[in-house]
Design a protein around this motif. Structure first.
Motif, PDB file in Angstrom:
ATOM      1  N   UNK A  56       0.834  -1.201   0.000  1.00 54.09           N
ATOM      2  CA  UNK A  56       0.000   0.000   0.000  1.00 54.09           C
ATOM      3  C   UNK A  56       0.874   1.259   0.000  1.00 54.09           C
ATOM      4  N   UNK A  57       0.585   2.161  -0.919  1.00 52.51           N
ATOM      5  CA  UNK A  57       1.451   3.316  -1.129  1.00 52.51           C
ATOM      6  C   UNK A  57       1.490   4.241   0.075  1.00 52.51           C
ATOM      7  N   UNK A  58       0.437   4.215   0.880  1.00 46.35           N
ATOM      8  CA  UNK A  58       0.427   5.063   2.072  1.00 46.35           C
ATOM      9  C   UNK A  58       1.567   4.689   3.017  1.00 46.35           C
ATOM     10  N   UNK A 113      -4.165   7.142  -3.948  1.00 47.14           N
ATOM     11  CA  UNK A 113      -4.562   7.454  -2.578  1.00 47.14           C
ATOM     12  C   UNK A 113      -4.312   8.918  -2.232  1.00 47.14           C
ATOM     13  N   UNK A 114      -5.351   9.612  -1.798  1.00 46.25           N
ATOM     14  CA  UNK A 114      -5.242  11.025  -1.460  1.00 46.25           C
ATOM     15  C   UNK A 114      -4.148  11.295  -0.421  1.00 46.25           C
ATOM     16  N   UNK A 124     -10.924  23.620   0.096  1.00 43.89           N
ATOM     17  CA  UNK A 124     -10.573  22.799   1.254  1.00 43.89           C
ATOM     18  C   UNK A 124     -11.063  21.361   1.088  1.00 43.89           C
ATOM     19  N   UNK A 125     -10.280  20.399   1.591  1.00 42.95           N
ATOM     20  CA  UNK A 125     -10.689  19.007   1.599  1.00 42.95           C
ATOM     21  C   UNK A 125     -11.724  18.805   2.698  1.00 42.95           C
ATOM     22  N   UNK A 126     -12.837  18.137   2.364  1.00 45.14           N
ATOM     23  CA  UNK A 126     -13.928  17.931   3.315  1.00 45.14           C
ATOM     24  C   UNK A 126     -14.286  16.447   3.339  1.00 45.14           C
ATOM     25  N   UNK A 127     -14.400  15.879   4.536  1.00 46.67           N
ATOM     26  CA  UNK A 127     -14.800  14.492   4.670  1.00 46.67           C
ATOM     27  C   UNK A 127     -16.318  14.349   4.646  1.00 46.67           C
ATOM     28  N   UNK A 128     -16.810  13.336   3.938  1.00 48.29           N
ATOM     29  CA  UNK A 128     -18.247  13.048   3.890  1.00 48.29           C
ATOM     30  C   UNK A 128     -18.436  11.537   4.009  1.00 48.29           C
ATOM     31  N   UNK A 129     -19.604  11.078   4.457  1.00 47.24           N
ATOM     32  CA  UNK A 129     -19.829   9.631   4.572  1.00 47.24           C
ATOM     33  C   UNK A 129     -19.825   8.943   3.206  1.00 47.24           C
ATOM     34  N   UNK A 130     -19.421   7.668   3.188  1.00 46.88           N
ATOM     35  CA  UNK A 130     -19.516   6.871   1.968  1.00 46.88           C
ATOM     36  C   UNK A 130     -20.965   6.821   1.478  1.00 46.88           C
ATOM     37  N   UNK A 131     -21.136   6.854   0.157  1.00 46.42           N
ATOM     38  CA  UNK A 131     -22.443   6.732  -0.509  1.00 46.42           C
ATOM     39  C   UNK A 131     -23.380   7.900  -0.209  1.00 46.42           C
ATOM     40  N   UNK A 162     -11.432   9.648  -4.755  1.00 46.92           N
ATOM     41  CA  UNK A 162     -10.436   9.463  -5.809  1.00 46.92           C
ATOM     42  C   UNK A 162      -9.379  10.545  -5.722  1.00 46.92           C
ATOM     43  N   UNK A 163      -8.207  10.254  -6.218  1.00 49.74           N
ATOM     44  CA  UNK A 163      -7.075  11.161  -6.081  1.00 49.74           C
ATOM     45  C   UNK A 163      -7.308  12.574  -6.574  1.00 49.74           C
ATOM     46  N   UNK A 164      -8.171  12.724  -7.596  1.00 46.07           N
ATOM     47  CA  UNK A 164      -8.376  14.051  -8.181  1.00 46.07           C
ATOM     48  C   UNK A 164      -9.029  15.040  -7.231  1.00 46.07           C
TER      49      UNK A 164
END
Length: 353
Positions: free
Chosen positions: A78-80, A103-104, A185-192, A212-214
């Motif tokens: 894993x690249x992380x 991976x972000x 800004x990067x923001x976390x959100x729940x899956x789906x 996704x990385x973008x």
């Protein structure tokens, strides 16, 4: 003229081996390297290539093994866990670093090394595979198509099977939710939690937001402050993700994660040659201004792993010939938005709205 010396680290992995075999079929002579002596030695002997066996635990040892090389194509996940040790060694020995991550957190960590890389004259170019060449080049092309875009949405469909390495990386990121970018800004959100419908090639797809990385890199490539990335997810996987949601957080526990990853390594093999040859992938993108003006575009390209083999070798060729610059770069910043069209099977068409 001296022959360029370059290395594939992680050549024993699913994608690394595909790249090594394609390189040899084109008369290239990379040095193969990795942690697993048996697998690396067997592959190197079959392909009649030099090889090196080393892990990434000791930075001085890594530096000794890569000294004198022009570049390393890093394919060991894993690249992380593996990217920063290899990238730091590359900077210290003035060796260009390329990888196939998506991976972000890896992009974030490598960007933080960008200033050191620039001072050393070293290129840090992560994501030279399907993660993220098609989406990054499409994003940059869309940026050029609309004045002052404020919103960017990207989606891809057609990735039906994944390799063990891809699944292991996804599992490591799963308990940390999805990601979007809002106002830079990067923001976390729940899956789906985010979905939409995308029309491409005469079909309509329901796609879900993914980290996704973008979400990280497209902001660097384009400066567009609001970014979402989507893909189609089979209904069975959607239901499974919802069903197992209460226990996904257990993957934060190292021994639980390693156990699940080990199981994945034994049960998932990655797409076979027929799938890689026949399947096509569609990438869709749209930019939108604050006033509501928008422009969309669709890119058609090879199946994801087949694309990665071709695009990584194309990137290696460019860097070995002195292109790409230095410091931290995205694919489109290194080679331009048209780079994706240099990969066989890639074409796009405008969809004006």
């Amino acid at each position: 003229m001296a022959v360029s010396k370059w290395m594939i680290y992680g050549a024993n992995g699913y994608t690394g081996e595909l790249i090594a075999r394609r390189a040899v079929s084109r008369g290239l002579k990379p040095v193969l390297a990795g942690r697993s002596r048996g697998k690396i030695e067997e592959l190197a002997n079959e392909l009649r290539l030099e090889y090196k066996i080393f892990d990434l635990n000791n930075s001085n040892e890594v530096g000794l093994h890569i000294q004198g090389f022009q570049l390393v194509l890093h394919c060991a996940g894993p690249f992380i866990q593996t990217s920063v040790p290899m990238a730091k060694a590359c900077i210290s020995k003035k060796v260009h670093y390329l990888d196939i991550t998506g991976e972000i957190p890896v992009y974030e960590s490598l960007q933080a090394l960008g200033e050191d890389a620039e001072k050393a004259g070293v290129l840090l170019l992560p994501g030279v595979g399907f993660d993220i060449v098609p989406t990054d080049c499409l994003a940059s092309s869309l940026k050029e198509s609309l004045s002052k875009p404020k919103f960017l949405e990207l989606a891809f469909v057609g990735l039906s099977e994944v390799s063990p390495g891809t699944m292991k990386s996804a599992l490591a990121q799963l308990p940390y939710g999805s990601k979007i970018r809002r106002d830079g800004q990067m923001v976390g959100v729940p899956h789906l939690s985010r979905s939409r419908k995308v029309a491409a090639n005469g079909k309509t797809y329901k796609v879900y937001g993914i980290p996704w990385g973008d979400v990280f890199t497209a902001y660097i490539s384009t400066g567009i402050p609001n970014i979402d990335v989507y893909t189609d997810i089979p209904s069975g996987q959607v239901n499974a993700l919802r069903y197992f949601k209460p226990i996904i957080s257990l993957l934060k526990i190292p021994f639980v994660l390693k156990g699940v990853q080990a199981l994945v390594g034994k049960t998932i093999k990655g797409p076979g040659e027929r799938t890689r040859t026949l399947v096509k992938t569609t990438v869709w993108g749209e930019v939108r201004s604050e006033e509501g003006k928008k422009f969309a575009k669709v890119l058609e390209c090879k199946e994801g792993y087949e694309f990665t083999v071709e695009s990584s070798l194309a990137a290696v060729s460019k860097v070995l010939s002195g292109k790409g610059g230095k410091g931290f770069k995205t694919p489109s910043l290194a080679f331009g938005s048209e780079f994706v069209l240099e990969i066989p099977g890639s074409k796009w068409k405008d969809i004006s709205n």
